[in-house]
Design a protein around this motif. Structure first.
Motif, mmCIF file in Angstrom:
data_model
loop_
_atom_site.group_PDB
_atom_site.id
_atom_site.type_symbol
_atom_site.label_atom_id
_atom_site.label_comp_id
_atom_site.label_asym_id
_atom_site.label_seq_id
_atom_site.Cartn_x
_atom_site.Cartn_y
_atom_site.Cartn_z
ATOM 1 N N MET A 43 1.694 -8.375 5.964
ATOM 2 C CA MET A 43 1.478 -7.023 5.181
ATOM 3 C C MET A 43 2.607 -6.392 4.893
ATOM 4 O O MET A 43 3.267 -6.424 5.574
ATOM 5 N N PHE A 44 2.522 -5.798 3.571
ATOM 6 C CA PHE A 44 3.892 -5.004 3.182
ATOM 7 C C PHE A 44 3.955 -4.024 4.191
ATOM 8 O O PHE A 44 3.097 -3.016 4.594
ATOM 9 N N ARG A 45 5.253 -3.712 4.601
ATOM 10 C CA ARG A 45 5.462 -2.704 6.148
ATOM 11 C C ARG A 45 6.218 -1.776 5.537
ATOM 12 O O ARG A 45 7.382 -1.834 5.051
ATOM 13 N N VAL A 46 5.988 -0.367 5.726
ATOM 14 C CA VAL A 46 6.470 0.797 5.402
ATOM 15 C C VAL A 46 7.065 1.346 6.581
ATOM 16 O O VAL A 46 5.903 2.055 7.416
ATOM 17 N N ARG B 145 7.344 2.987 18.451
ATOM 18 C CA ARG B 145 6.944 2.555 17.273
ATOM 19 C C ARG B 145 5.317 2.653 17.172
ATOM 20 O O ARG B 145 4.751 1.846 18.106
ATOM 21 N N VAL B 146 4.768 3.354 16.282
ATOM 22 C CA VAL B 146 3.253 3.337 16.212
ATOM 23 C C VAL B 146 3.118 2.935 14.881
ATOM 24 O O VAL B 146 3.446 3.346 13.762
ATOM 25 N N VAL B 147 2.008 1.963 14.852
ATOM 26 C CA VAL B 147 1.831 1.264 13.607
ATOM 27 C C VAL B 147 0.269 1.305 13.278
ATOM 28 O O VAL B 147 -0.478 1.291 14.173
ATOM 29 N N ALA B 148 -0.046 1.371 12.073
ATOM 30 C CA ALA B 148 -1.477 1.788 11.279
ATOM 31 C C ALA B 148 -1.421 1.006 10.240
ATOM 32 O O ALA B 148 -0.516 0.728 9.414
ATOM 33 N N LYS B 149 -2.652 0.447 9.816
ATOM 34 C CA LYS B 149 -3.063 0.038 8.516
ATOM 35 C C LYS B 149 -3.548 0.915 7.544
ATOM 36 O O LYS B 149 -4.402 1.779 8.316
ATOM 37 N N THR B 150 -3.228 1.082 6.389
ATOM 38 C CA THR B 150 -3.869 2.253 5.521
ATOM 39 C C THR B 150 -3.760 1.433 4.190
ATOM 40 O O THR B 150 -3.387 0.537 4.006
ATOM 41 N N GLU B 151 -4.234 2.551 3.105
ATOM 42 C CA GLU B 151 -4.390 1.782 1.828
ATOM 43 C C GLU B 151 -4.306 3.405 0.759
ATOM 44 O O GLU B 151 -4.692 4.270 1.200
ATOM 45 N N TRP B 152 -3.851 3.170 -0.277
ATOM 46 C CA TRP B 152 -3.527 4.068 -1.285
ATOM 47 C C TRP B 152 -3.987 3.258 -2.776
ATOM 48 O O TRP B 152 -3.315 2.339 -2.997
ATOM 49 N N LEU B 153 -4.635 3.908 -3.404
ATOM 50 C CA LEU B 153 -5.349 3.463 -4.551
ATOM 51 C C LEU B 153 -5.970 1.966 -4.552
ATOM 52 O O LEU B 153 -5.514 1.379 -5.540
ATOM 53 N N GLY B 154 -6.452 1.657 -3.265
ATOM 54 C CA GLY B 154 -6.919 0.336 -3.105
ATOM 55 C C GLY B 154 -5.824 -0.607 -2.900
ATOM 56 O O GLY B 154 -6.192 -1.735 -2.624
ATOM 57 N N VAL B 155 -4.551 -0.181 -2.554
ATOM 58 C CA VAL B 155 -3.805 -1.047 -2.159
ATOM 59 C C VAL B 155 -3.376 -0.985 -0.662
ATOM 60 O O VAL B 155 -2.995 0.140 0.062
ATOM 61 N N PHE C 192 -1.658 -1.418 2.907
ATOM 62 C CA PHE C 192 -0.229 -1.757 3.609
ATOM 63 C C PHE C 192 -0.175 -1.157 4.886
ATOM 64 O O PHE C 192 -1.128 -0.636 5.383
ATOM 65 N N GLU C 193 0.983 -1.500 5.583
ATOM 66 C CA GLU C 193 1.196 -1.169 7.104
ATOM 67 C C GLU C 193 2.231 -0.022 7.073
ATOM 68 O O GLU C 193 3.440 0.019 6.329
ATOM 69 N N VAL C 194 1.837 1.003 7.907
ATOM 70 C CA VAL C 194 2.905 2.135 8.039
ATOM 71 C C VAL C 194 3.293 2.164 9.478
ATOM 72 O O VAL C 194 2.651 2.063 10.265
ATOM 73 N N VAL C 195 4.611 2.362 9.691
ATOM 74 C CA VAL C 195 5.014 2.759 11.034
ATOM 75 C C VAL C 195 5.652 3.866 11.280
ATOM 76 O O VAL C 195 6.806 4.246 10.429
ATOM 77 N N VAL D 7 5.276 4.508 -3.390
ATOM 78 C CA VAL D 7 5.343 3.310 -2.283
ATOM 79 C C VAL D 7 4.485 2.039 -2.740
ATOM 80 O O VAL D 7 5.023 0.886 -2.792
ATOM 81 N N VAL D 8 3.266 2.230 -3.299
ATOM 82 C CA VAL D 8 2.580 1.103 -3.716
ATOM 83 C C VAL D 8 2.977 0.377 -5.125
ATOM 84 O O VAL D 8 2.852 -0.812 -5.215
ATOM 85 N N LYS D 9 3.783 1.298 -5.852
ATOM 86 C CA LYS D 9 4.467 0.500 -6.823
ATOM 87 C C LYS D 9 5.451 -0.915 -6.421
ATOM 88 O O LYS D 9 5.838 -1.612 -7.165
#
Length: 447
Positions: A1-4, A39-49, A51-54, A158-160
């Motif tokens: 998964m794309f990681r931010v 590091r705290v990791v969570a999965k989320t989405e924006w505009l239906g996309v 991604f993972e955020v840290v 980000v999602v771009k």
């Protein structure tokens, strides 16, 4: 998964932005520099996309903060793991030398970097962002994580950067996770500070996932970590150590204790870590009472056995001390471990699975009542107000831990000592030796 990854120096609002992005208060937020260490990791989405955020620990130049080396180590790991960085800076304080140092590190990664100028709480202050173009990144966004201002524009960018194939793969991964969610064993790792909880988690995972140091109170966030072993899936909740109330100031540690209690409530199995050199202390007793209060299946881990003489009588002595001190958790198996040497890890995982299976076990009504008659033949209930107590029959209720409804003539007559006698014998006969059980007494027409 794309990681931010969200990076930046301490107290610029990284955790507030992280919480705003994922839509809930997961990272601890407090106006104290250096609050986030792991590091705290969570999965989320924006505009239906998806991604993972840290959320990373605040970058600190030099060693003026005792945790600085550990935090820098965590950020350096994200340089390889992450696909995009949100570099958070403070719009009120302005550009600092530490910001420039972090920018140099990020430029070396050759990965996309979006600069989030935080604390722009009013659109009229947007002109504060211009000095941050000096950092050498094209994309600079004014945001206020508290006021929600500008966060949407930041996430649009980000999602771009997320390729279509990453999006499709992530959606499939989420579907699979939802399907398997009920199959995951949630495990809370609890104990007082510096008992070796994070080291134990890292030994299980085989990587340095949580910050580990010998400074009490290092772990503040609850870090959820998925792990698979021998076909079993675990969700480990590595928690901040529970301190005595007198030693917990209002603020960051207050929130940490609250998070630990939440993790304990969520858990299917609780791993209570005790320092082998100290044995079970008064604080360990209080933690164990919380486990008992919430009727949680538990495993007592005596960690750091590498610090003791490796003689059978020494190891037996510490096991006996812990068992005697925590006598009210007779069902909890004891496992000896050395996180440092990775000893006892396999046995611990086996015990977690066994304890979990017992906590979910169901027995038929016939089997339960035959066991009950066997127990009553050993010892009848005492008299109550001159009248014999009777148990007519019992049935198991839904849920966990195992709960049995007893239909009796005088519910108020069943005192603690006899209830413990029933519990201990039911555990032994029905195969619940490693799980807590609850008995509920309900009155029935008296004969």
């Amino acid at each position: 998964m794309f990681r931010v990854a969200i990076v930046g120096r301490p107290n610029v609002g990284k955790s507030s932005l992280f919480n705003r992005i994922i839509g809930k208060r997961k990272a601890i937020v407090e106006d104290i520099p250096g609050v986030t260490r792991d590091r705290v990791v969570a999965k989320t989405e924006w505009l239906g996309v998806p991604f993972e955020v840290v959320d990373t620990g605040g970058y600190i130049e030099g060693d003026e903060d005792k945790f600085a080396p550990y935090i820098r180590k965590q950020i350096e790991k994200e340089l390889d793991l992450s696909d995009l960085f949100i570099f958070v800076v403070d719009g009120k304080e302005g550009l600092t030398p530490t910001d420039k140092d972090i920018a140099k590190i990020l430029h070396k990664t050759k990965k996309p970097v979006l600069v989030a100028v935080n604390k722009i709480d009013d659109p009229s202050h947007e002109d504060r962002i211009y000095e941050f173009y000096e950092l050498g990144f094209d994309k600079v966004f004014p945001v206020s994580s508290i006021q929600k201002y500008g966060v949407g524009d930041l996430l649009d960018e980000v999602v771009k950067h997320i390729p279509d194939y990453e999006v499709e793969a992530a959606k499939e991964e989420i579907k699979q996770e939802k399907k398997e969610k009920d199959e995951v064993i949630k495990v809370a790792i609890v104990g007082k500070p510096n008992a070796g909880k994070s080291s134990l988690l890292n030994a299980i995972l085989g990587e340095e996932r949580a910050v580990v140091s010998n400074i009490p109170g290092t772990t503040r966030d609850v870090i959820d970590t998925l792990f698979e072993w021998n076909g079993h899936k675990f969700l480990f909740l590595d928690t901040a150590g529970l301190r005595k109330k007198s030693k917990v100031d209002y603020g960051i540690e207050f929130f940490s204790v609250g998070r630990t209690l939440e993790a304990l409530k969520r858990a299917d199995v609780v791993v209570h870590v005790i320092d082998a050199k100290e044995g079970a202390t008064e604080q360990d007793t209080k933690i164990a009472h919380l486990i008992q209060k919430y009727s949680k299946p538990a495993i007592i881990v005596i960690n750091k056995i590498d610090t003791l003489p490796q003689r059978k009588e020494v190891l037996n002595r510490i096991k006996n001390q812990v068992r005697e001190r925590l006598y009210f958790l007779p069902y909890a198996p004891i496992v000896l471990t050395s996180a440092k040497q990775k000893r006892g890890i396999k046995q611990l995982l086996q015990e977690i699975v066994e304890v979990y299976n017992q906590a979910w076990k169901r027995v038929g009504t016939g089997q339960l009542n035959r066991a009950l008659q066997q127990i009553l033949s050993l010892r009848q209930p005492p008299a109550y107000r001159g009248k014999p107590l009777k148990i007519y029959y019992a049935t198991q209720l839904e849920g966990k831990p195992p709960c049995f409804l007893m239909f009796v003539n005088y519910p108020e007559g069943f005192k603690e000592h006899y209830v413990r006698f029933l519990e201990n014998n039911l555990r032994e006969i029905l195969g619940f030796e490693k799980a807590p059980i609850k008995l509920i007494f309900r009155g029935r027409d008296r004969e």
